[in-house]
Design an enzyme around this catalytic site. Structure first.
Site, PDB file in Angstrom:
ATOM      1  N   SER A 244      42.169  32.796  46.764  1.00  0.00           N
ATOM      2  CA  SER A 244      42.068  34.147  47.308  1.00  0.00           C
ATOM      3  C   SER A 244      40.820  34.224  48.177  1.00  0.00           C
ATOM      4  O   SER A 244      39.968  33.341  48.132  1.00  0.00           O
ATOM      5  CB  SER A 244      41.966  35.157  46.174  1.00  0.00           C
ATOM      6  OG  SER A 244      40.738  34.939  45.490  1.00  0.00           O
ATOM      7  N   LYS A 245      40.724  35.312  48.928  1.00  0.00           N
ATOM      8  CA  LYS A 245      39.597  35.469  49.839  1.00  0.00           C
ATOM      9  C   LYS A 245      38.270  35.447  49.064  1.00  0.00           C
ATOM     10  O   LYS A 245      37.321  34.784  49.455  1.00  0.00           O
ATOM     11  CB  LYS A 245      39.748  36.785  50.606  1.00  0.00           C
ATOM     12  CG  LYS A 245      39.052  36.737  51.928  1.00  0.00           C
ATOM     13  CD  LYS A 245      39.364  37.937  52.784  1.00  0.00           C
ATOM     14  CE  LYS A 245      38.301  38.029  53.859  1.00  0.00           C
ATOM     15  NZ  LYS A 245      38.266  39.257  54.574  1.00  0.00           N
ATOM     16  N   ARG A 246      38.278  36.159  47.948  1.00  0.00           N
ATOM     17  CA  ARG A 246      37.060  36.232  47.142  1.00  0.00           C
ATOM     18  C   ARG A 246      36.651  34.839  46.653  1.00  0.00           C
ATOM     19  O   ARG A 246      35.495  34.549  46.435  1.00  0.00           O
ATOM     20  CB  ARG A 246      37.315  37.152  45.953  1.00  0.00           C
ATOM     21  CG  ARG A 246      36.103  37.426  45.100  1.00  0.00           C
ATOM     22  CD  ARG A 246      36.396  38.617  44.200  1.00  0.00           C
ATOM     23  NE  ARG A 246      37.505  38.334  43.285  1.00  0.00           N
ATOM     24  CZ  ARG A 246      37.356  37.786  42.081  1.00  0.00           C
ATOM     25  NH1 ARG A 246      36.169  37.445  41.656  1.00  0.00           N
ATOM     26  NH2 ARG A 246      38.402  37.564  41.312  1.00  0.00           N
ATOM     27  N   HIS A 247      37.654  33.986  46.482  1.00  0.00           N
ATOM     28  CA  HIS A 247      37.370  32.658  45.955  1.00  0.00           C
ATOM     29  C   HIS A 247      37.269  31.590  47.032  1.00  0.00           C
ATOM     30  O   HIS A 247      37.328  30.410  46.738  1.00  0.00           O
ATOM     31  CB  HIS A 247      38.429  32.279  44.917  1.00  0.00           C
ATOM     32  CG  HIS A 247      38.267  33.026  43.629  1.00  0.00           C
ATOM     33  ND1 HIS A 247      39.321  33.409  42.855  1.00  0.00           N
ATOM     34  CD2 HIS A 247      37.162  33.472  43.012  1.00  0.00           C
ATOM     35  CE1 HIS A 247      38.865  34.065  41.792  1.00  0.00           C
ATOM     36  NE2 HIS A 247      37.563  34.115  41.873  1.00  0.00           N
TER      37      HIS A 247
END
Ligand code: GLU
Length: 491
Positions: A244-247
């Site tokens: 994901s973007k956060r990751h």
């Protein structure tokens, strides 16, 4: 192995994302290891989704990562006529056929198959037909060219990472090679380009594994050598789920803005799926010396920001001071929009943009270079380096952050006021002398050294954490040090 040719073949429909960058790195390292060639092909056949901005971002991302390609980048769209020619050659040699089935006919077949619980693959009635059966008049031109996929046996791909992978022949349909408007499909374009470019090794994400089976049919139909395929597992988040973007599912420009060094990125990305024993930290030259397909793992790699930061910190300490100064300026020069799209806090973005002008000043650059040996030991990214160098980048009067303000409360200002004249007279202005002056002062005041050093640091750096306070004074020089102390003590 001689004459190795690899390629990176991104579709220019967005930024160069981290998975693409890793694919490019593996192809680059493999080619460089073998003294071969690494080519770049922009897969811009989807004109509705391909943009010149995305192509530019790919070029810039690769340049920043230091992944130089050999020769000019090739535009896949520019080769459409050649792709169409190959479809016609296949038509001639009997490995492809004209299919006149209408969309309505195919849809109806699929719907019925679905209702009856059968596979939806459309068995074209035109597969074994010849010119005598084709429609007359204008209708004669309304066909697609389809591949004659095998109906019996198996299709096998020997993959350097996945091993031998087989598909039952009936699972692969007679894919369309050329649409009725004469435009080639992507699957054909990839094969023709890889063949014409002399690509010997196709290293890419394992989401393309089934494509490899279909593509191998086209190679065989044309009597061409099938390249070595190496399908690498995709990158997952630290939790094992899709990235994901956060990751970390960001474009490389975001990593640049977050202050990672190209050398750190190359090292970290190489370890996402490839290993050389237990080595976690290595130079790009070592990567090139060691890289091989046999050491690519079969399980999905997990992206981990903390590990990336640790790896990057190592490369920061290894980097020479002038390189770090240039890299700091590069981060400070990033567009606001890029900084905002990266995983950075508001405070970090402010620190970065505020650093832009001072980083262009000669005197300040000289100060930064002098302080760099102490600074780079403490920073894992260039953004941390910018934050740590605040005392050099900021202008008087400094605005202390909350922790520094606390260290300046109480009688700190008075204390600094008493210390200032002694520092003004320190001679020579070097670390040893300054330390002796402050120590003597603390002793005379009946205070521990830290009780003096803390407010001193806060006054000089506006922060509670900085390089050694005597180093800071030496970097700032006598005049600036005394002036900053005066700002706090009120002279
Ligand atoms: N253009 C494809 C992609 O961006 C890659 C195709 C290939 O490597 O064969 O996913």
């Amino acid at each position: 192995m001689t004459d190795v040719v690899t390629r990176f073949a991104p579709s220019p429909t967005g930024f160069l994302h981290i998975g693409g960058a890793r694919t490019a790195l593996f192809n680059w390292a493999f080619a460089r290891h073998h003294g071969g060639r690494f080519l770049l092909r922009i897969e811009d056949t989807d004109s509705a989704r391909s943009t010149p901005e995305a192509t530019a971002a790919i070029h810039e991302g690769m340049r920043w990562l230091g992944l130089d390609h050999d020769g000019e980048a090739i535009s896949q769209a520019s080769r459409a006529a050649r792709h169409a020619d190959v479809a016609h050659v296949m038509l001639e040699n009997g490995t492809a056929y004209r299919c006149y089935a209408s969309k309505a006919e195919i849809d109806a077949y699929r719907e019925q198959a679905k209702a009856e619980g059968r596979p939806p693959m459309f068995p074209s009635p035109w597969r074994d037909k010849g010119p005598a059966d084709w429609p007359e008049g204008a209708a004669r031109d309304g066909y697609v060219i389809r591949l004659k996929a095998p109906r019996e046996g198996e299709v096998t791909v020997e993959d350097a990472v996945q091993g031998t992978v087989t598909w039952k022949a009936g699972k692969l349909d007679d894919l369309i090679l050329l649409r009725s408007d004469g435009t080639p499909v992507y699957m054909l374009a990839v094969v023709v380009d890889d063949h014409d470019m002399g690509v010997t090794h196709v290293i890419r994400g394992d989401d393309h594994l089934t494509n490899a089976a279909r593509q191998s049919l086209i190679y065989r139909a044309m009597g061409w050598d099938v390249p070595v395929f190496a399908h690498i597992p995709l990158i997952h988040g630290p939790d094992g789920a899709k990235l994901s973007k956060r990751h970390g599912a960001l474009g490389v420009e975001a990593y640049r803005a977050m202050g990672y060094l190209p050398a750190g990125m190359r090292n970290y990305l190489a370890r996402l799926g490839w290993a050389h024993g237990d080595d976690e930290l290595f130079s790009t030259q070592q990567l090139v010396d060691w890289f091989g397909l046999e050491a690519i793992g079969k399980s999905a790699a997990r992206f981990d920001f903390q590990k990336l930061a640790a790896v990057n910190g190592h490369h920061m300490r290894e980097a020479d001071d002038a390189t770090l100064l240039a890299a700091m300026a590069d981060v400070a020069a990033q567009d606001k929009a890029v900084l905002e799209a990266a995983d950075l806090s508001k405070e970090q973005i402010n620190a970065i943009t505020a650093a832009r002008a001072p980083l262009a000043e000669e005197a300040r650059r000289a100060m930064l270079l002098a302080a760099m040996p102490g600074l780079k030991e403490r920073a894992k990214t260039l953004v941390e380096l910018i934050e740590l160098a605040h005392y050099i980048l900021a202008n008087r009067p400094l605005v202390p952050d909350a922790k520094a303000a606390k260290n300046l409360s109480g009688d700190a200002a008075v204390l600094i006021g008493r210390l200032t004249p002694q520092l003004r007279n320190a001679s020579p202005w070097d670390g040893t002398t300054l330390e002796a002056v402050v120590r003597d002062f603390a002793e005379a005041e009946g205070l521990k050294l830290g009780k003096v050093a803390q407010p001193l640091r806060a006054a000089l750096t506006a922060r509670a954490i900085s390089p050694g306070v005597f180093d800071v004074m030496q970097t700032l020089g006598r005049d600036e040090t005394i002036a900053r102390l005066g700002d706090v003590a009120g002279d």
